[in-house]
Write a protein that holds these residues in place. Structure first.
Motif, PDB file in Angstrom:
ATOM      1  N   LEU A 225       0.881  -1.069   0.096  1.00 55.68           N
ATOM      2  CA  LEU A 225      -0.283   0.284   0.204  1.00 55.68           C
ATOM      3  C   LEU A 225       1.055   1.088   0.170  1.00 55.68           C
ATOM      4  CD1 LEU A 225      -2.826  -1.037   2.747  1.00 55.68           C
ATOM      5  CD2 LEU A 225      -2.919  -0.756  -0.306  1.00 55.68           C
ATOM      6  N   GLY A 226       1.601   1.162   0.717  1.00 53.59           N
ATOM      7  CA  GLY A 226       2.618   2.130   0.642  1.00 53.59           C
ATOM      8  C   GLY A 226       3.821   2.649  -0.591  1.00 53.59           C
ATOM      9  N   SER A 227       3.718   1.322  -1.472  1.00 54.16           N
ATOM     10  CA  SER A 227       4.542   1.409  -2.470  1.00 54.16           C
ATOM     11  C   SER A 227       3.219   1.652  -4.208  1.00 54.16           C
ATOM     12  CB  SER A 227       4.443   0.334  -3.098  1.00 54.16           C
ATOM     13  OG  SER A 227       6.136  -0.203  -2.140  1.00 54.16           O
ATOM     14  N   LEU A 228       1.992   1.413  -3.110  1.00 53.77           N
ATOM     15  CA  LEU A 228       1.446   2.056  -4.315  1.00 53.77           C
ATOM     16  C   LEU A 228       0.974   3.901  -4.458  1.00 53.77           C
ATOM     17  CD1 LEU A 228      -1.765  -1.135  -3.881  1.00 53.77           C
ATOM     18  CD2 LEU A 228      -0.282  -0.435  -6.565  1.00 53.77           C
ATOM     19  N   VAL A 229       0.870   4.237  -2.624  1.00 59.68           N
ATOM     20  CA  VAL A 229       0.612   5.598  -2.311  1.00 59.68           C
ATOM     21  C   VAL A 229       1.689   6.317  -3.583  1.00 59.68           C
ATOM     22  CG1 VAL A 229       0.694   6.876  -1.197  1.00 59.68           C
ATOM     23  CG2 VAL A 229      -1.166   5.424  -0.890  1.00 59.68           C
ATOM     24  N   LEU A 230       2.862   6.057  -2.991  1.00 59.42           N
ATOM     25  CA  LEU A 230       4.859   6.600  -3.672  1.00 59.42           C
ATOM     26  C   LEU A 230       3.803   6.700  -5.323  1.00 59.42           C
ATOM     27  CD1 LEU A 230       6.703   7.547  -2.844  1.00 59.42           C
ATOM     28  CD2 LEU A 230       8.309   5.458  -3.657  1.00 59.42           C
ATOM     29  N   LEU A 231       3.175   5.569  -5.936  1.00 59.52           N
ATOM     30  CA  LEU A 231       3.592   5.349  -7.351  1.00 59.52           C
ATOM     31  C   LEU A 231       2.423   6.748  -7.929  1.00 59.52           C
ATOM     32  CD1 LEU A 231       3.704   3.626  -9.710  1.00 59.52           C
ATOM     33  CD2 LEU A 231       2.393   2.415  -8.874  1.00 59.52           C
ATOM     34  N   GLY A 232       1.172   6.376  -6.950  1.00 56.41           N
ATOM     35  CA  GLY A 232      -0.187   7.204  -7.229  1.00 56.41           C
ATOM     36  C   GLY A 232       0.953   8.265  -7.648  1.00 56.41           C
ATOM     37  N   GLY A 233       1.699   9.143  -6.547  1.00 55.68           N
ATOM     38  CA  GLY A 233       2.064  10.431  -6.547  1.00 55.68           C
ATOM     39  C   GLY A 233       2.601  10.793  -7.380  1.00 55.68           C
ATOM     40  N   VAL A 234       3.695   9.847  -7.521  1.00 58.63           N
ATOM     41  CA  VAL A 234       5.032  10.559  -8.473  1.00 58.63           C
ATOM     42  C   VAL A 234       4.432  10.345  -9.655  1.00 58.63           C
ATOM     43  CG1 VAL A 234       7.071   9.024  -9.903  1.00 58.63           C
ATOM     44  CG2 VAL A 234       6.581   9.363  -7.642  1.00 58.63           C
ATOM     45  N   SER A 235       3.454   9.068 -10.346  1.00 60.95           N
ATOM     46  CA  SER A 235       2.466   9.115 -11.616  1.00 60.95           C
ATOM     47  C   SER A 235       1.742  10.996 -11.754  1.00 60.95           C
ATOM     48  CB  SER A 235       2.016   8.436 -11.876  1.00 60.95           C
ATOM     49  OG  SER A 235       1.243   7.885 -11.286  1.00 60.95           O
ATOM     50  N   ALA A 236       1.210  11.816 -10.731  1.00 61.30           N
ATOM     51  CA  ALA A 236       0.492  12.413 -10.995  1.00 61.30           C
ATOM     52  C   ALA A 236       0.984  13.533 -10.644  1.00 61.30           C
ATOM     53  CB  ALA A 236      -0.129  12.548 -10.011  1.00 61.30           C
ATOM     54  N   HIS A 237       2.465  13.888 -10.202  1.00 59.06           N
ATOM     55  CA  HIS A 237       3.515  14.738  -9.634  1.00 59.06           C
ATOM     56  C   HIS A 237       4.014  14.591 -11.801  1.00 59.06           C
ATOM     57  CE1 HIS A 237       6.261  17.576  -9.620  1.00 59.06           C
ATOM     58  NE2 HIS A 237       7.431  16.861  -9.846  1.00 59.06           N
ATOM     59  N   VAL A 238       4.082  13.675 -12.276  1.00 60.02           N
ATOM     60  CA  VAL A 238       4.904  13.686 -13.719  1.00 60.02           C
ATOM     61  C   VAL A 238       3.916  14.017 -14.983  1.00 60.02           C
ATOM     62  CG1 VAL A 238       6.028  12.432 -15.318  1.00 60.02           C
ATOM     63  CG2 VAL A 238       6.533  11.933 -13.285  1.00 60.02           C
ATOM     64  N   GLY A 239       2.622  13.328 -14.403  1.00 58.59           N
ATOM     65  CA  GLY A 239       1.062  14.274 -15.455  1.00 58.59           C
ATOM     66  C   GLY A 239       0.531  15.944 -14.588  1.00 58.59           C
ATOM     67  N   GLY A 240       1.766  16.006 -14.005  1.00 64.30           N
ATOM     68  CA  GLY A 240       0.582  17.900 -13.668  1.00 64.30           C
ATOM     69  C   GLY A 240      -0.094  17.331 -12.713  1.00 64.30           C
TER      70      GLY A 240
END
Length: 229
Positions: A182-197
């Motif tokens: 779950l921690g990895s999923l949260v990190l993944l979601g945050g990073v992908s959102a940052h890259v995509g704006g």
């Protein structure tokens, strides 16, 4: 002074493939391992189960992305061939068709016709592909690239619960896999959102909720069909 700014749309294709693959790798493999662990299966079987899930999932993701993107590309090529036929058979009608599109977007009739003629002098098929069919180079995908990104990202995501199985004892395995995943999923979601704006909070919560639900359901099913091996 030169004005320059960056758009995120050009990243959509590979962001989608990477995020989907990694998210699926984490959720599906972690859920499977948690479900099997909750059923009472011996710990030495869990790594093999997870490894099989990684290999099968990566191949499935690659095949699915390749077929999906290839099908989209085939349809776009067929549409472009048909549009080229229309241009060859009735140029004038195609000019007015393009002008009609521009009128609907706010140009007056005379200007819309002028723009349509000018654009078709330079790139007739490209003008109709973009403004009539909605086909652009940005939207067109590469099947092999999508398949590779999906397989690699799935494998990277699935590797997290596998590493957890190797490093932690079976007594603490289920809660540890859940927390790490779950921690990895949260990190993944945050990073992908940052890259995509996009919104980091919204993306993180979305993957967190669905990931937690998948693991809880898998764990419940595993406990329901408890076995001894």
């Amino acid at each position: 002074m030169e004005y320059n700014h960056e758009h995120k749309a050009e990243r959509i294709g590979w962001i989608r493939a990477v995020v989907l693959g990694a998210n699926d790798g984490i959720v599906s493999t972690a859920s499977l391992v948690v479900g099997i662990a909750a059923s009472g299966v011996a710990a030495d079987h869990l790594f093999l189960v997870g490894l099989a899930a990684l290999v099968a999932g990566a191949m499935s993701m690659a095949a699915g992305e390749y077929v999906s993107v290839s099908s989209q590309t085939d349809i776009e090529r067929a549409e472009l061939a048909l549009e080229q036929q229309h241009l060859d058979e009735n140029w004038t009608a195609e000019v007015h068709e393009l002008a009609t599109i521009y009128r609907k977007r706010g140009l007056d009739s005379e200007l819309a016709l002028t723009v349509a003629k000018k654009l078709m002098e330079v790139d007739p098929l490209g003008s109709h592909a973009r403004d009539e069919l909605g086909i652009t180079e940005l939207a067109q995908g590469n099947p092999l690239q999508a398949a590779l990104f999906s397989a690699l990202s799935f494998s990277a995501g699935a590797a997290l619960p596998l590493i957890t199985v190797l490093l932690f004892s079976v007594e603490n395995l289920i809660p540890t896999i859940i927390v790490i995943s779950l921690g990895s999923l949260v990190l993944l979601g945050g990073v992908s959102a940052h890259v995509g704006g996009a919104s980091k909070t919204k993306a993180a919560l979305r993957v967190l909720i669905w990931g937690a639900l998948a693991m809880l359901v898998s764990m419940g099913i595993g406990q329901l069909f408890e076995v001894t091996v």
